[in-house]
Design a protein around this motif. Structure first.
Motif, short mmCIF file in Angstrom:
data_model
loop_
_atom_site.label_atom_id
_atom_site.label_comp_id
_atom_site.label_asym_id
_atom_site.label_seq_id
_atom_site.Cartn_x
_atom_site.Cartn_y
_atom_site.Cartn_z
N ASN A 12 0.82 -1.21 0.00
CA ASN A 12 0.00 0.00 0.00
C ASN A 12 0.86 1.26 0.00
O ASN A 12 0.52 2.25 -0.66
CB ASN A 12 -0.95 0.01 1.20
N GLU A 13 1.96 1.24 0.74
CA GLU A 13 2.85 2.41 0.78
C GLU A 13 3.48 2.66 -0.58
O GLU A 13 3.59 3.80 -1.03
CB GLU A 13 3.93 2.22 1.85
N PHE A 15 2.16 1.78 -3.44
CA PHE A 15 1.08 2.27 -4.29
C PHE A 15 0.82 3.76 -4.04
O PHE A 15 0.66 4.53 -4.98
CB PHE A 15 -0.19 1.45 -4.04
N ARG A 16 0.79 4.18 -2.77
CA ARG A 16 0.58 5.60 -2.46
C ARG A 16 1.72 6.46 -3.00
O ARG A 16 1.50 7.55 -3.51
CB ARG A 16 0.43 5.79 -0.95
N SER A 17 2.95 5.97 -2.88
CA SER A 17 4.10 6.73 -3.39
C SER A 17 4.03 6.87 -4.90
O SER A 17 4.31 7.95 -5.44
CB SER A 17 5.40 6.05 -2.99
N LEU A 18 3.67 5.80 -5.58
CA LEU A 18 3.54 5.88 -7.04
C LEU A 18 2.42 6.83 -7.45
O LEU A 18 2.55 7.57 -8.42
CB LEU A 18 3.29 4.49 -7.62
N THR A 19 1.33 6.81 -6.70
CA THR A 19 0.23 7.72 -7.00
C THR A 19 0.67 9.18 -6.84
O THR A 19 0.38 10.02 -7.70
CB THR A 19 -0.97 7.43 -6.07
N ARG A 20 1.41 9.47 -5.78
CA ARG A 20 1.93 10.84 -5.59
C ARG A 20 2.90 11.21 -6.70
O ARG A 20 2.88 12.34 -7.20
CB ARG A 20 2.62 10.96 -4.23
N TYR A 22 2.93 10.08 -9.80
CA TYR A 22 2.15 10.35 -11.02
C TYR A 22 1.44 11.69 -10.94
O TYR A 22 1.34 12.41 -11.93
CB TYR A 22 1.14 9.23 -11.28
N ASP A 23 0.95 12.05 -9.76
CA ASP A 23 0.30 13.36 -9.60
C ASP A 23 1.27 14.50 -9.85
O ASP A 23 0.96 15.47 -10.55
CB ASP A 23 -0.31 13.49 -8.20
#
Length: 127
Positions: A12-13, A15-20, A22-23
């Motif tokens: 999950n961490e 995934f959250r880092s990748l999402t940030r 990409y943002d």
């Protein structure tokens, strides 16, 4: 177990880092693709040129021939420096060393992949 053999917390961490990431990448692309009207830069450059060319005429009565030249040069250097800074700020991706940031991110990703590979190859106690 989470994805790629990781526990759910680490998965999950990541995934959250990748999402940030990409943002932030999307925001940078929007900034990069935003057109800047070049007339602003040209107008500012012309104003600075006009100002610095007329400045000696205004300073001569007060400073005389000896003080006019150094004062005009100092003011011109200051104004042209500000104009150059403004031009560079308009196009930050042309003047920033982004390759260094990219190399750092790439190195971190490779390190994470290496650590993950080593963890996957290590014998587990539950076998």
């Amino acid at each position: 177990e989470g994805g790629l053999g990781l526990d759910p917390i680490h998965s999950n961490e990541i995934f959250r880092s990748l999402t940030r990431l990409y943002d932030v990448l999307g925001a940078c692309e929007r900034i990069y693709k935003t057109p800047i009207y070049s007339g602003y830069t040209k107008f500012a450059g012309r104003c600075v040129s006009l100002w610095t060319n007329l400045l000696p005429l205004a300073l001569y009565p007060a400073l005389g021939p000896v003080g006019t030249i150094p004062a005009s040069v100092v003011v011109a250097l200051f104004l042209y420096g500000l104009e150059d800074i403004g031009t560079r700020i308009e196009q930050p991706f042309d003047s920033l060393p982004l390759w260094q940031y990219c190399d750092g991110i790439e190195g971190s990703c490779k390190q994470l992949l290496t650590q993950h590979t080593l963890l996957m190859q290590a014998p587990r106690g539950d076998q």
